[in-house]
Design an enzyme around this catalytic site. Sequence first.
Site, PDB file in Angstrom:
ATOM      1  N   GLU A 178       3.734 -31.707  12.305  1.00 16.11           N
ATOM      2  CA  GLU A 178       2.456 -31.421  12.941  1.00 16.11           C
ATOM      3  C   GLU A 178       1.618 -32.690  12.920  1.00 16.11           C
ATOM      4  O   GLU A 178       1.790 -33.556  12.058  1.00 16.11           O
ATOM      5  CB  GLU A 178       1.753 -30.302  12.160  1.00 16.11           C
ATOM      6  CG  GLU A 178       0.594 -29.654  12.869  1.00 16.11           C
ATOM      7  CD  GLU A 178       0.144 -28.404  12.123  1.00 16.11           C
ATOM      8  OE1 GLU A 178       0.616 -27.311  12.466  1.00 16.11           O
ATOM      9  OE2 GLU A 178      -0.652 -28.539  11.182  1.00 16.11           O
TER      10      GLU A 178
ATOM     11  N   HIS B 264      -2.202 -34.499  12.637  1.00 15.09           N
ATOM     12  CA  HIS B 264      -3.561 -34.306  12.112  1.00 15.09           C
ATOM     13  C   HIS B 264      -4.394 -35.512  12.511  1.00 15.09           C
ATOM     14  O   HIS B 264      -4.944 -36.222  11.677  1.00 15.09           O
ATOM     15  CB  HIS B 264      -3.528 -34.114  10.590  1.00 15.09           C
ATOM     16  CG  HIS B 264      -4.252 -32.886  10.145  1.00 15.09           C
ATOM     17  ND1 HIS B 264      -5.084 -32.845   9.067  1.00 15.09           N
ATOM     18  CD2 HIS B 264      -4.292 -31.633  10.670  1.00 15.09           C
ATOM     19  CE1 HIS B 264      -5.591 -31.640   8.925  1.00 15.09           C
ATOM     20  NE2 HIS B 264      -5.115 -30.883   9.884  1.00 15.09           N
ATOM     21  N   ASN B 265      -4.507 -35.724  13.820  1.00 13.37           N
ATOM     22  CA  ASN B 265      -5.104 -36.952  14.348  1.00 13.37           C
ATOM     23  C   ASN B 265      -6.626 -36.964  14.255  1.00 13.37           C
ATOM     24  O   ASN B 265      -7.219 -37.908  13.722  1.00 13.37           O
ATOM     25  CB  ASN B 265      -4.676 -37.144  15.800  1.00 13.37           C
ATOM     26  CG  ASN B 265      -3.168 -37.129  15.968  1.00 13.37           C
ATOM     27  OD1 ASN B 265      -2.430 -37.395  15.019  1.00 13.37           O
ATOM     28  ND2 ASN B 265      -2.701 -36.807  17.154  1.00 13.37           N
ATOM     29  N   HIS B 266      -7.282 -35.947  14.807  1.00 10.78           N
ATOM     30  CA  HIS B 266      -8.743 -35.937  14.825  1.00 10.78           C
ATOM     31  C   HIS B 266      -9.331 -36.014  13.405  1.00 10.78           C
ATOM     32  O   HIS B 266     -10.195 -36.852  13.142  1.00 10.78           O
ATOM     33  CB  HIS B 266      -9.254 -34.682  15.537  1.00 10.78           C
ATOM     34  CG  HIS B 266      -9.289 -34.808  17.026  1.00 10.78           C
ATOM     35  ND1 HIS B 266      -8.333 -35.490  17.739  1.00 10.78           N
ATOM     36  CD2 HIS B 266     -10.177 -34.347  17.940  1.00 10.78           C
ATOM     37  CE1 HIS B 266      -8.630 -35.425  19.029  1.00 10.78           C
ATOM     38  NE2 HIS B 266      -9.740 -34.737  19.178  1.00 10.78           N
TER      39      HIS B 266
ATOM     40  N   ASP C 134       3.159 -24.413   5.776  1.00  8.64           N
ATOM     41  CA  ASP C 134       3.988 -23.825   6.830  1.00  8.64           C
ATOM     42  C   ASP C 134       5.403 -23.556   6.329  1.00  8.64           C
ATOM     43  O   ASP C 134       6.030 -22.560   6.715  1.00  8.64           O
ATOM     44  CB  ASP C 134       4.030 -24.749   8.048  1.00  8.64           C
ATOM     45  CG  ASP C 134       2.745 -24.710   8.855  1.00  8.64           C
ATOM     46  OD1 ASP C 134       2.109 -23.641   8.895  1.00  8.64           O
ATOM     47  OD2 ASP C 134       2.366 -25.738   9.438  1.00  8.64           O
TER      48      ASP C 134
ATOM     49  N   ASP D 178       0.286 -18.828   6.418  1.00 11.55           N
ATOM     50  CA  ASP D 178      -0.701 -19.651   5.741  1.00 11.55           C
ATOM     51  C   ASP D 178      -2.026 -19.606   6.493  1.00 11.55           C
ATOM     52  O   ASP D 178      -2.085 -19.267   7.669  1.00 11.55           O
ATOM     53  CB  ASP D 178      -0.216 -21.095   5.619  1.00 11.55           C
ATOM     54  CG  ASP D 178      -0.357 -21.857   6.914  1.00 11.55           C
ATOM     55  OD1 ASP D 178       0.162 -21.376   7.946  1.00 11.55           O
ATOM     56  OD2 ASP D 178      -0.988 -22.926   6.921  1.00 11.55           O
TER      57      ASP D 178
ATOM     58  N   HIS E 246      -5.744 -26.193  20.047  1.00 15.81           N
ATOM     59  CA  HIS E 246      -5.024 -26.430  18.793  1.00 15.81           C
ATOM     60  C   HIS E 246      -4.111 -25.259  18.448  1.00 15.81           C
ATOM     61  O   HIS E 246      -2.989 -25.452  17.972  1.00 15.81           O
ATOM     62  CB  HIS E 246      -6.029 -26.663  17.664  1.00 15.81           C
ATOM     63  CG  HIS E 246      -5.401 -27.012  16.348  1.00 15.81           C
ATOM     64  ND1 HIS E 246      -5.179 -28.304  15.943  1.00 15.81           N
ATOM     65  CD2 HIS E 246      -4.930 -26.230  15.348  1.00 15.81           C
ATOM     66  CE1 HIS E 246      -4.605 -28.306  14.756  1.00 15.81           C
ATOM     67  NE2 HIS E 246      -4.451 -27.053  14.363  1.00 15.81           N
TER      68      HIS E 246
END
Length: 712
Positions: A304, A306-308, A328, A487, A230
């Site tokens: 970006e 954020h699948n999982h 970000d 961040d 990641h």
Amino acid sequence: MGQSYRIEVQRPHTKPLADERVLLNTIQQLDIWSISACRVEKLYFVEGSLNDAQLQRLADTLLADPVTEVANVVAADEAFFSSQADHLVEVTRLPGVTDPAADSLIWAARHIGIELDRAATGQRYLINGMPNPDELITCASKVFANPVIERFHIDGVISPPFTPAREPDNTVEIIPIREADDARLAEINAERRLALDDEELWAIRAYYQQEGRDPSDAELETLAQTWSEHCVHKTFKATIQYSGPLPGEAGDAAPSEQTIYGLLDSYIRAATERINKRWVRSAFVDNAGIMEFDDRWDLAFKVETHNHPSALEPFGGANTGIGGVVRDILGVSARPIANTDILCFGPTDMPYSDLPAGVLHPRRVESGVVHGIEDYGNKMGIPTVNGAVLYDRGYTANPLVFCGSLGILPRNGHPNDVRPGDLVVVLGGRTGRDGLRGATFSSMEIDQSTHEIAGSSVQIGNPIVEKQIQEVVLQARYELLYHAITDCGAGGLSSAIGEMGAKLGVRVQLDTVPTKYPGLRPWEIWLSEAQERMVMAVAPEAWARLQVIATLHQVEVSHIGQFERSGRLQLFYADQQVADLGMAFLHDGRPTRTLEANWSMPEQPSTVQQPDQEDLGETLLKLLAHPNIRSKEDIVRRYDHEVQGGTVIKPFVGVYEHGPSDAAVLLPLDTIKPQSVDLPTATMIAADQAPRKGVALGVGICPQYGQVDPYA
């Protein structure tokens, strides 16, 4: 701590709300027909030294609408029922999971003169009908609650979901790996969910053999996070031994051998460098890419996935996906002016019997993801101006959630120069156990066991806090109060501070980090991915002014360490050293993977099949009804695309403004208004009459290309 109380908010009228009708429909889709009605009531739990008058004022002033609702205050282990129900299910968040509504309740109570020690929220589902026990459990676990972040109690009173009181815990575990054989290394890898491969484990073992000691838990977890797929994209950076046709060769050509030294450098980064456009100000080196807008302003953009997290907890996954890309944008000192997204789900009409074990139904995933994006963007006041939604069986177990954000900043307005002596400053939300090992979790494959281990890896966002942080960051940028900013995303403080101090070194005092509750171990404080936190490198002389600005916007800010020329990552908890890692090994010691790739040209159909039926009108209607083609207005209208007043071309266009637009056009208001109210009137008039320049933002996706020819 004071005494705990329970406040139940009920609707005396029995006519079902739209959400309650949807709940009943969802239950029936599970082939449960024994339930005839389902109503929802709100639960609140508060703790403190409170008298009856304060409790009733809290309920009547903040929690219940006097026109449509009634609030009842009881002891925490009691319940008040205003109507009959055959069964009830009560649901709350798991202890420790972020509860933004509860945080807002504590803040609002303080403003009416009532101090609460703790607060939490929940729901009660009142069921009419005669379901059997198995059906009740199915409804509770698949409709009313998500066990990844929530708990439920059937036909009884659920206890307040407060984190048990704990003493501060300074435990630092030493992990014996110097003498561990390969089998034991594999066990440690699995036990701690490090998601490292064999060569990485061997490299870590060799490093500590050279150091003459074993790693602490904080050191090992830091290495796993920094080296995770990641965070470091190690598959894209791997050396690939390729066998097969080269681009431009015929499919029947003899296989060619080629060594590719990283897809990222050879193709993705190389394309940008080869184009070499002067208007690309910054790429591949910061939280977001930066490009030129005009002679005074630059644009920042970040997308970006954020699948999982979205597969396991759709609302929280998408919510923190949007929150992450917004941070970000703030992480390059820009103001967010628009959000966008692309969402890919399984078929929403899929029978439950076809779902793989442990997988949420696509309908529930879609509902949660859409709501999560709406919740964050709308509450922060950032317009969501366009997007796309696709449905395919291939997305059933692994939905794709692409989140994007666009921002604007003054030319050269992003400082990125950490200096020795700068203070390590954290501002925003407090640190808790939420999101622990999120970076390594996101690097693992999803299988049936994922739900069982993911509870601490999934976070819940708080957009109101991030909005407050935004105001602090922009004012601090305007006053030049920091030398660098980033961040806290994957890896939390470990990633943010570790990257900021990579070229220098840093010393951090973990016991000074504000936490949500006592009892966190040092490595948990360091690795937590609790949301809505930023890290700044601040010169000591600017620290006092930054505190004033943070206090003005009610944002917590803390000085937790200092950057120094040591070349080491040094962590302390009180007087105890928690970690002492060489920055060179942490960031450059990971062995490069070597992968093999073989490819042959797939057979392609030579002709396009014509539709069987002659009625092309019927074919057209079927196409227009296809989930991937049909109108997405039911989703789009939930997103505020007018906020900030800069959306010139909107998601819908045409005579009646109901046709989807190909892109949105934004007029950033920063470019047409003065940055300070102290500017002379003549300057304000000149700025208002200056030529206006817009930015067009569009998105697109065509996964079918990959099924035909991935390279093309």
